[in-house]
Design a protein around this motif. Structure first.
Motif, PDB file in Angstrom:
ATOM      1  N   ASP A 103       0.851  -1.280   0.108  1.00  0.00           N
ATOM      2  CA  ASP A 103       0.221   0.141   0.043  1.00  0.00           C
ATOM      3  C   ASP A 103       0.824   1.438  -0.059  1.00  0.00           C
ATOM      4  O   ASP A 103       0.438   2.498  -0.199  1.00  0.00           O
ATOM      5  N   ARG A 104       2.190   1.116   0.042  1.00  0.00           N
ATOM      6  CA  ARG A 104       3.067   2.444   0.116  1.00  0.00           C
ATOM      7  C   ARG A 104       3.350   3.099  -1.102  1.00  0.00           C
ATOM      8  O   ARG A 104       3.594   4.149  -1.252  1.00  0.00           O
ATOM      9  N   GLY A 105       3.037   2.339  -2.207  1.00  0.00           N
ATOM     10  CA  GLY A 105       3.305   2.740  -3.480  1.00  0.00           C
ATOM     11  C   GLY A 105       4.728   2.839  -3.794  1.00  0.00           C
ATOM     12  O   GLY A 105       5.718   2.502  -2.843  1.00  0.00           O
ATOM     13  N   LEU A 106       4.932   3.334  -4.909  1.00  0.00           N
ATOM     14  CA  LEU A 106       6.550   3.319  -5.248  1.00  0.00           C
ATOM     15  C   LEU A 106       7.378   4.775  -5.161  1.00  0.00           C
ATOM     16  O   LEU A 106       6.557   5.526  -6.007  1.00  0.00           O
ATOM     17  N   TRP A 107       8.105   5.055  -4.331  1.00  0.00           N
ATOM     18  CA  TRP A 107       8.544   6.421  -4.260  1.00  0.00           C
ATOM     19  C   TRP A 107       9.535   6.891  -5.466  1.00  0.00           C
ATOM     20  O   TRP A 107       9.238   7.899  -6.131  1.00  0.00           O
ATOM     21  N   GLY A 108      10.258   5.863  -5.975  1.00  0.00           N
ATOM     22  CA  GLY A 108      10.974   6.279  -7.007  1.00  0.00           C
ATOM     23  C   GLY A 108      11.220   5.189  -8.097  1.00  0.00           C
ATOM     24  O   GLY A 108      11.435   4.187  -7.914  1.00  0.00           O
ATOM     25  N   LEU A 109      11.349   5.733  -9.404  1.00  0.00           N
ATOM     26  CA  LEU A 109      11.345   4.794 -10.501  1.00  0.00           C
ATOM     27  C   LEU A 109      12.622   5.321 -11.412  1.00  0.00           C
ATOM     28  O   LEU A 109      12.551   6.660 -11.707  1.00  0.00           O
ATOM     29  N   VAL A 110      13.717   4.652 -11.661  1.00  0.00           N
ATOM     30  CA  VAL A 110      14.855   5.006 -12.334  1.00  0.00           C
ATOM     31  C   VAL A 110      14.960   4.273 -13.332  1.00  0.00           C
ATOM     32  O   VAL A 110      15.356   2.954 -13.424  1.00  0.00           O
ATOM     33  N   ASN A 111      14.654   4.817 -14.782  1.00  0.00           N
ATOM     34  CA  ASN A 111      15.022   4.110 -16.123  1.00  0.00           C
ATOM     35  C   ASN A 111      16.266   4.078 -16.290  1.00  0.00           C
ATOM     36  O   ASN A 111      16.670   5.326 -17.111  1.00  0.00           O
ATOM     37  N   ASN A 112      17.044   3.422 -16.019  1.00  0.00           N
ATOM     38  CA  ASN A 112      18.527   3.416 -16.269  1.00  0.00           C
ATOM     39  C   ASN A 112      18.990   2.424 -17.477  1.00  0.00           C
ATOM     40  O   ASN A 112      19.883   2.836 -17.874  1.00  0.00           O
ATOM     41  N   ALA A 113      18.366   1.293 -17.593  1.00  0.00           N
ATOM     42  CA  ALA A 113      18.827   0.280 -18.703  1.00  0.00           C
ATOM     43  C   ALA A 113      19.060   1.013 -20.021  1.00  0.00           C
ATOM     44  O   ALA A 113      18.138   1.716 -20.464  1.00  0.00           O
ATOM     45  N   GLY A 114      20.238   0.723 -20.569  1.00  0.00           N
ATOM     46  CA  GLY A 114      20.328   1.346 -22.029  1.00  0.00           C
ATOM     47  C   GLY A 114      21.497   0.729 -22.588  1.00  0.00           C
ATOM     48  O   GLY A 114      22.361  -0.047 -22.118  1.00  0.00           O
ATOM     49  N   ILE A 115      21.507   0.833 -23.842  1.00  0.00           N
ATOM     50  CA  ILE A 115      22.613   0.326 -24.785  1.00  0.00           C
ATOM     51  C   ILE A 115      23.010   1.607 -25.757  1.00  0.00           C
ATOM     52  O   ILE A 115      22.314   2.389 -26.163  1.00  0.00           O
ATOM     53  N   SER A 116      24.220   1.340 -26.577  1.00  0.00           N
ATOM     54  CA  SER A 116      24.682   2.381 -27.305  1.00  0.00           C
ATOM     55  C   SER A 116      25.125   2.097 -28.728  1.00  0.00           C
ATOM     56  O   SER A 116      25.517   2.744 -29.491  1.00  0.00           O
ATOM     57  N   PHE A 117      25.318   0.753 -28.919  1.00  0.00           N
ATOM     58  CA  PHE A 117      25.741   0.135 -30.128  1.00  0.00           C
ATOM     59  C   PHE A 117      24.817  -0.587 -30.709  1.00  0.00           C
ATOM     60  O   PHE A 117      23.531  -1.140 -30.227  1.00  0.00           O
ATOM     61  N   PRO A 118      24.600  -0.468 -32.354  1.00  0.00           N
ATOM     62  CA  PRO A 118      25.581  -0.072 -32.789  1.00  0.00           C
ATOM     63  C   PRO A 118      25.145   1.286 -33.482  1.00  0.00           C
ATOM     64  O   PRO A 118      24.307   2.034 -33.382  1.00  0.00           O
ATOM     65  N   SER A 119      26.339   2.114 -33.540  1.00  0.00           N
ATOM     66  CA  SER A 119      26.420   3.598 -33.891  1.00  0.00           C
ATOM     67  C   SER A 119      27.371   3.862 -35.011  1.00  0.00           C
ATOM     68  O   SER A 119      28.552   3.411 -34.952  1.00  0.00           O
ATOM     69  N   ALA A 120      27.105   4.267 -36.229  1.00  0.00           N
ATOM     70  CA  ALA A 120      27.874   4.388 -37.300  1.00  0.00           C
ATOM     71  C   ALA A 120      27.087   5.300 -38.489  1.00  0.00           C
ATOM     72  O   ALA A 120      25.859   5.902 -38.166  1.00  0.00           O
ATOM     73  N   SER A 150       0.928   4.180 -11.769  1.00  0.00           N
ATOM     74  CA  SER A 150      -0.063   4.159 -10.913  1.00  0.00           C
ATOM     75  C   SER A 150       0.642   3.881  -9.405  1.00  0.00           C
ATOM     76  O   SER A 150       0.327   4.654  -8.383  1.00  0.00           O
ATOM     77  N   LEU A 151       1.730   3.110  -9.114  1.00  0.00           N
ATOM     78  CA  LEU A 151       2.313   2.858  -7.965  1.00  0.00           C
ATOM     79  C   LEU A 151       3.304   4.403  -7.576  1.00  0.00           C
ATOM     80  O   LEU A 151       3.076   4.750  -6.442  1.00  0.00           O
ATOM     81  N   VAL A 152       3.751   4.960  -8.706  1.00  0.00           N
ATOM     82  CA  VAL A 152       4.374   6.131  -8.389  1.00  0.00           C
ATOM     83  C   VAL A 152       3.472   7.153  -8.095  1.00  0.00           C
ATOM     84  O   VAL A 152       3.870   8.138  -7.135  1.00  0.00           O
ATOM     85  N   ARG A 153       2.492   7.372  -8.525  1.00  0.00           N
ATOM     86  CA  ARG A 153       1.363   8.369  -8.438  1.00  0.00           C
ATOM     87  C   ARG A 153       0.754   8.343  -7.081  1.00  0.00           C
ATOM     88  O   ARG A 153       0.719   9.271  -6.207  1.00  0.00           O
ATOM     89  N   LYS A 154       0.658   7.029  -6.584  1.00  0.00           N
ATOM     90  CA  LYS A 154       0.131   6.541  -5.227  1.00  0.00           C
ATOM     91  C   LYS A 154       1.189   7.329  -4.424  1.00  0.00           C
ATOM     92  O   LYS A 154       0.533   7.579  -3.176  1.00  0.00           O
ATOM     93  N   ALA A 155       2.393   7.059  -4.417  1.00  0.00           N
ATOM     94  CA  ALA A 155       3.363   7.459  -3.479  1.00  0.00           C
ATOM     95  C   ALA A 155       3.908   8.893  -3.471  1.00  0.00           C
ATOM     96  O   ALA A 155       4.419   9.542  -2.668  1.00  0.00           O
ATOM     97  N   GLN A 156       3.070   9.872  -4.707  1.00  0.00           N
ATOM     98  CA  GLN A 156       3.614  10.906  -4.912  1.00  0.00           C
ATOM     99  C   GLN A 156       5.084  11.361  -4.956  1.00  0.00           C
ATOM    100  O   GLN A 156       5.538  12.133  -4.585  1.00  0.00           O
ATOM    101  N   GLY A 157       5.569  10.109  -5.787  1.00  0.00           N
ATOM    102  CA  GLY A 157       7.119  10.189  -5.957  1.00  0.00           C
ATOM    103  C   GLY A 157       7.551  10.661  -7.117  1.00  0.00           C
ATOM    104  O   GLY A 157       7.437  11.908  -7.553  1.00  0.00           O
ATOM    105  N   ARG A 158       8.789   9.875  -7.584  1.00  0.00           N
ATOM    106  CA  ARG A 158       9.662  10.519  -8.406  1.00  0.00           C
ATOM    107  C   ARG A 158       9.927   9.559  -9.732  1.00  0.00           C
ATOM    108  O   ARG A 158       9.840   8.363  -9.448  1.00  0.00           O
ATOM    109  N   VAL A 159      10.069  10.030 -10.873  1.00  0.00           N
ATOM    110  CA  VAL A 159      10.585   9.231 -12.255  1.00  0.00           C
ATOM    111  C   VAL A 159      11.564  10.016 -12.312  1.00  0.00           C
ATOM    112  O   VAL A 159      11.843  11.152 -12.651  1.00  0.00           O
ATOM    113  N   VAL A 160      12.913   9.199 -12.687  1.00  0.00           N
ATOM    114  CA  VAL A 160      14.077   9.452 -13.038  1.00  0.00           C
ATOM    115  C   VAL A 160      14.688   8.887 -14.402  1.00  0.00           C
ATOM    116  O   VAL A 160      14.647   7.691 -14.328  1.00  0.00           O
ATOM    117  N   ASN A 161      14.449   9.332 -15.490  1.00  0.00           N
ATOM    118  CA  ASN A 161      15.029   9.091 -16.799  1.00  0.00           C
ATOM    119  C   ASN A 161      16.348   9.295 -17.014  1.00  0.00           C
ATOM    120  O   ASN A 161      16.675  10.369 -17.157  1.00  0.00           O
TER     121      ASN A 161
END
Length: 317
Positions: A103-120, A150-161
């Motif tokens: 019931d606490r909700g999710l305070w923080g969501l950090v979208n960190n996963a990423g890749i950089s290849f191929p780049s050309a 919905s979980l972030v909204r419930k906690a009035q939290g943060r999204v970090v992209n």
């Protein structure tokens, strides 16, 4: 007049410094979900937040990465296997997060996963090359966010992209800059929509930092593989001079890439724990003094810089 202007600027930064020092209360009761925790920024952020007492939910791509992270953190930290390109994996992780936070909700969501290849150069690539990056860096961010919103909204939290300075300007072809421009647009719309619910959205735009995603030998290997794959006609038009440039460029950039990523982790931590987080963070002096100012240049000046640095194709007019 100039003195009054300087005083106003000084007052602005003083007030901002004071407000940004205020930390959110009861951090030990707050849950933060981080993607891409096998290594790099996500791994270090998970460890940092764990030491501060937050309840970290770390998503790793591999079981090996999850096990190593658990060994270096406290029993509070929990891990889950997540492939952000697979809807089924995201749905399973979402249900797991719901069970963890209750019931606490999710305070923080950090979208960190990423890749950089191929780049050309774009003509060396095919549609799948673009999609491989976009699926992780953009569509993965969107789908994970929508599942947990919905979980972030419930906690009035943060999204970090996590975006990049390459989400502000494009210096080479491929899907990386496209995906990061998309992250910027998605974050901006999200920030305005969620402000009505007390949710804050922050964007991290790092400069050049050395992580597993940006290893020089990996960049060179991918570039040579792309070159070997392109048709003889394309090779004739571009010439090996451009291939040599990309190889030397990767080696040159490696000398200025920063292995100390603490400034990035500090920004992520601040976005999650400060009462007054910033909308955008640009860790790295290269981001502040070079890439971001370049992004504001008139197009013809930015183009002239790229033409000056990048050699022309062999058969250019």
């Amino acid at each position: 007049m100039l003195l009054y202007l300087l005083a106003l600027v000084g007052l602005y930064y003083l007030v901002r410094w004071y407000l940004e020092r205020k930390v959110v209360s009861h951090l030990q009761d707050k849950y933060v979900f981080i993607t891409g925790c096998d290594s790099g920024f996500g791994n270090l952020l998970a460890s940092r937040l764990d030491t501060r007492g937050l309840r970290v939910l770390a998503a790793c791509l591999t079981e090996e990465g999850a096990e190593q992270l658990r060994k270096q953190t406290s029993g509070r930290l929990q891990t889950v296997i997540l492939d952000v390109t697979q809807t089924e994996s995201i749905a399973a992780a979402t249900e797991w997060v719901k069970e963890c936070v209750g019931d606490r909700g999710l305070w923080g969501l950090v979208n960190n996963a990423g890749i950089s290849f191929p780049s050309a150069p774009n003509e060396w690539l095919n549609k799948q090359d673009f999609m491989n990056i976009i699926n992780v860096n953009l569509l993965g961010v969107i789908e994970v966010t929508l599942g947990l919103l919905s979980l972030v909204r419930k906690a009035q939290g943060r999204v970090v992209n996590v975006s990049s300075v390459m989400g502000r300007l494009t210096l080479y072809g491929g899907g990386y800059s496209i995906s990061k421009y998309g992250v910027e647009a998605f974050s901006d719309s999200l920030r305005r929509e969620l402000s009505y619910f007390g949710v804050k959205v922050a964007i991290i735009e790092p400069g050049l930092f050395q992580t597993n995603m940006t290893k020089t030998e990996t960049f060179i290997r991918h570039t040579k593989e792309l070159w070997n794959r392109v048709s003889s006609d394309v090779k004739e038009v571009y010439g090996e001079r451009l291939l040599e440039f990309y190889t030397k460029y990767a080696t040159l950039v490696d000398t200025v890439w920063k292995s100390d990523v603490n400034s990035v982790i500090n920004c992520m931590e601040h976005a999650l724990t400060s009462c007054h987080p910033r909308t955008r963070y640009s860790p790295g002096w290269d981001a502040k003094l070079f890439y971001l100012p370049m992004s504001y240049l008139p197009t013809f000046l930015l183009d002239a810089f790229v033409y000056l640095v990048v050699p022309k194709p062999e058969k250019a007019l």
